[in-house]
Scaffold this motif. Sequence first.
Motif, mmCIF file in Angstrom:
data_model
loop_
_atom_site.group_PDB
_atom_site.id
_atom_site.type_symbol
_atom_site.label_atom_id
_atom_site.label_comp_id
_atom_site.label_asym_id
_atom_site.label_seq_id
_atom_site.Cartn_x
_atom_site.Cartn_y
_atom_site.Cartn_z
ATOM 1 N N GLY A 51 2.610 5.741 -8.109
ATOM 2 C CA GLY A 51 2.982 7.118 -8.423
ATOM 3 C C GLY A 51 2.156 8.138 -7.674
ATOM 4 N N ALA A 52 0.870 7.832 -7.496
ATOM 5 C CA ALA A 52 -0.002 8.745 -6.748
ATOM 6 C C ALA A 52 0.378 8.762 -5.271
ATOM 7 C CB ALA A 52 -1.467 8.331 -6.924
ATOM 8 N N TYR A 53 0.684 7.587 -4.709
ATOM 9 C CA TYR A 53 1.150 7.543 -3.323
ATOM 10 C C TYR A 53 2.418 8.381 -3.166
ATOM 11 C CZ TYR A 53 -1.925 3.542 -2.100
ATOM 12 O OH TYR A 53 -3.005 2.721 -1.842
ATOM 13 N N GLN A 54 3.346 8.240 -4.121
ATOM 14 C CA GLN A 54 4.583 9.013 -4.037
ATOM 15 C C GLN A 54 4.304 10.510 -4.130
ATOM 16 O OE1 GLN A 54 7.693 7.830 -6.724
ATOM 17 N NE2 GLN A 54 9.021 9.526 -6.176
ATOM 18 N N ALA A 55 3.402 10.893 -5.033
ATOM 19 C CA ALA A 55 3.059 12.313 -5.172
ATOM 20 C C ALA A 55 2.466 12.873 -3.886
ATOM 21 C CB ALA A 55 2.081 12.496 -6.329
ATOM 22 N N ALA A 56 1.792 11.990 -3.132
ATOM 23 C CA ALA A 56 1.205 12.404 -1.858
ATOM 24 C C ALA A 56 2.206 12.345 -0.718
ATOM 25 C CB ALA A 56 0.009 11.517 -1.534
ATOM 26 N N GLY A 57 3.443 11.944 -1.019
ATOM 27 C CA GLY A 57 4.472 11.853 0.007
ATOM 28 C C GLY A 57 4.429 10.586 0.833
ATOM 29 N N ASP A 58 3.623 9.616 0.396
ATOM 30 C CA ASP A 58 3.467 8.365 1.140
ATOM 31 C C ASP A 58 4.404 7.304 0.544
ATOM 32 O OD1 ASP A 58 2.687 6.185 2.595
ATOM 33 O OD2 ASP A 58 0.537 6.410 2.207
ATOM 34 N N LEU A 59 5.694 7.463 0.796
ATOM 35 C CA LEU A 59 6.679 6.538 0.244
ATOM 36 C C LEU A 59 6.611 5.174 0.900
ATOM 37 C CD1 LEU A 59 9.659 9.022 -0.095
ATOM 38 C CD2 LEU A 59 8.388 7.974 -1.969
ATOM 39 N N GLY A 60 6.056 5.121 2.097
ATOM 40 C CA GLY A 60 5.896 3.847 2.771
ATOM 41 C C GLY A 60 4.965 2.908 2.038
ATOM 42 N N ARG A 61 4.010 3.456 1.313
ATOM 43 C CA ARG A 61 3.134 2.619 0.478
ATOM 44 C C ARG A 61 3.611 2.585 -0.963
ATOM 45 N NH1 ARG A 61 -3.229 3.700 1.531
ATOM 46 N NH2 ARG A 61 -2.635 5.895 1.511
ATOM 47 N N ALA A 62 4.249 3.661 -1.425
ATOM 48 C CA ALA A 62 4.664 3.728 -2.821
ATOM 49 C C ALA A 62 5.788 2.737 -3.125
ATOM 50 C CB ALA A 62 5.114 5.142 -3.170
ATOM 51 N N ILE A 63 6.815 2.694 -2.290
ATOM 52 C CA ILE A 63 7.995 1.890 -2.615
ATOM 53 C C ILE A 63 7.691 0.395 -2.694
ATOM 54 C CG2 ILE A 63 10.250 1.143 -1.711
ATOM 55 C CD1 ILE A 63 10.801 4.061 -0.994
ATOM 56 N N PRO A 64 6.984 -0.200 -1.700
ATOM 57 C CA PRO A 64 6.671 -1.630 -1.845
ATOM 58 C C PRO A 64 5.835 -1.931 -3.089
ATOM 59 C CG PRO A 64 6.318 -0.920 0.419
ATOM 60 C CD PRO A 64 6.542 0.322 -0.388
ATOM 61 N N LEU A 65 4.967 -1.004 -3.451
ATOM 62 C CA LEU A 65 4.133 -1.213 -4.629
ATOM 63 C C LEU A 65 4.970 -1.126 -5.905
ATOM 64 C CD1 LEU A 65 1.149 -1.850 -5.032
ATOM 65 C CD2 LEU A 65 0.705 0.597 -5.302
ATOM 66 N N TYR A 66 5.898 -0.184 -5.948
ATOM 67 C CA TYR A 66 6.824 -0.111 -7.081
ATOM 68 C C TYR A 66 7.669 -1.377 -7.173
ATOM 69 C CZ TYR A 66 6.325 4.898 -8.361
ATOM 70 O OH TYR A 66 5.883 6.111 -8.823
ATOM 71 N N GLU A 67 8.154 -1.857 -6.028
ATOM 72 C CA GLU A 67 8.984 -3.062 -6.020
ATOM 73 C C GLU A 67 8.211 -4.268 -6.542
ATOM 74 O OE1 GLU A 67 12.025 -2.049 -2.304
ATOM 75 O OE2 GLU A 67 10.076 -2.983 -1.890
ATOM 76 N N GLN A 68 6.974 -4.403 -6.071
ATOM 77 C CA GLN A 68 6.137 -5.519 -6.523
ATOM 78 C C GLN A 68 5.867 -5.418 -8.015
ATOM 79 O OE1 GLN A 68 2.261 -5.617 -4.695
ATOM 80 N NE2 GLN A 68 1.553 -7.355 -5.933
ATOM 81 N N THR A 69 5.572 -4.194 -8.470
ATOM 82 C CA THR A 69 5.265 -3.978 -9.887
ATOM 83 C C THR A 69 6.468 -4.312 -10.764
ATOM 84 O OG1 THR A 69 3.699 -2.228 -9.293
ATOM 85 C CG2 THR A 69 4.444 -2.295 -11.577
ATOM 86 N N LEU A 70 7.659 -3.887 -10.346
ATOM 87 C CA LEU A 70 8.856 -4.170 -11.126
ATOM 88 C C LEU A 70 9.104 -5.675 -11.219
ATOM 89 C CD1 LEU A 70 11.386 -3.416 -12.659
ATOM 90 C CD2 LEU A 70 12.537 -3.016 -10.464
ATOM 91 N N THR A 71 8.977 -6.366 -10.105
ATOM 92 C CA THR A 71 9.175 -7.820 -10.111
ATOM 93 C C THR A 71 8.199 -8.499 -11.069
ATOM 94 O OG1 THR A 71 9.993 -7.818 -7.823
ATOM 95 C CG2 THR A 71 9.118 -9.896 -8.681
ATOM 96 N N ASP A 72 6.938 -8.093 -11.003
ATOM 97 C CA ASP A 72 5.917 -8.727 -11.846
ATOM 98 C C ASP A 72 6.091 -8.357 -13.311
ATOM 99 O OD1 ASP A 72 4.911 -9.903 -9.592
ATOM 100 O OD2 ASP A 72 3.247 -8.515 -9.334
ATOM 101 N N MET A 73 6.447 -7.099 -13.584
ATOM 102 C CA MET A 73 6.656 -6.704 -14.980
ATOM 103 C C MET A 73 7.820 -7.459 -15.603
ATOM 104 S SD MET A 73 5.969 -2.629 -15.400
ATOM 105 C CE MET A 73 4.285 -1.998 -15.537
ATOM 106 N N ALA A 74 8.905 -7.611 -14.848
ATOM 107 C CA ALA A 74 10.064 -8.337 -15.374
ATOM 108 C C ALA A 74 9.689 -9.791 -15.671
ATOM 109 C CB ALA A 74 11.212 -8.274 -14.378
ATOM 110 N N ARG A 75 8.840 -10.373 -14.831
ATOM 111 C CA ARG A 75 8.435 -11.767 -15.026
ATOM 112 C C ARG A 75 7.459 -11.914 -16.178
ATOM 113 N NH1 ARG A 75 3.993 -13.898 -13.001
ATOM 114 N NH2 ARG A 75 3.814 -12.240 -11.452
ATOM 115 N N VAL A 76 6.499 -10.994 -16.267
ATOM 116 C CA VAL A 76 5.416 -11.128 -17.252
ATOM 117 C C VAL A 76 5.808 -10.561 -18.618
ATOM 118 C CG1 VAL A 76 3.049 -10.447 -17.805
ATOM 119 C CG2 VAL A 76 3.643 -11.112 -15.465
#
Length: 232
Positions: A51-76
């Motif tokens: 979320g902080a990366y996105q707020a800074a406009g750095d979607l290149g780092r934000a999106i992969p991190l969101y994707e990883q987080t969603l995958t792990d949250m769904a699994r865990v």
Amino acid sequence: MGSRNNLAGAYQAAGDLGRAIPLYEQTLTDTVRVLGEDHPSTLGSRNNLAGAYQAAGDLGRAIPLYEQTLTDMARVLGKDHPDTLTSRNNLAYAYQAAGDLGRAIPLYEQTLTDRTRVLGKDHPNTLGSRNNLAGAYQAAGDLGRAIPLYKQTLTDMARVLGKDHPDTLTSRNNLAGAYQAAGDLGRAIPLYKQTLTDMARVLGGDHPVTCTTRNNLASALEKRAVDGPKHW
């Protein structure tokens, strides 16, 4: 680690991402080391950093991190856990911010369906999800789906949260914006005026959301003046 995360959140709230992001990064590193990759606190920390990366406009780092987080949250935590649903909503929002409505809209639709089933149709997160989907439809130029969804959301928010709740006021502003986008200034302008009056009363005349609505009203009035009937 919790205190460090709270401090990072305070920096972010103050707009100081230069101090917030390194603190979020340090917190995530330490949380992984102490609690492990799959601990709920680690997942939450990763979401905060994204979320902080996105707020800074750095979607290149934000999106992969969101994707990883969603995958792990769904699994865990499970695909229906409220935190997983929030993570999916965050990823959809990041896709939309990147202009990728082809991935954002199906994710918003899925999140709304699941939140309605898991949390109930009147839960604030469900109402927020409906508003987000309407916004994505509008961004895609699909006002035929956006406007009815905005209207339904406004009706439900006023009933559930109250007509003066900040989210209800924002929802009314969003509906006015959709009317304006559809060229229906006859409905947009009175709604903007009503919303501005209520926002100034509830939030204050200088609140950023009030100022945004004031600007929206000015834009609609200017549009009416420019496009109005000409007399020769």
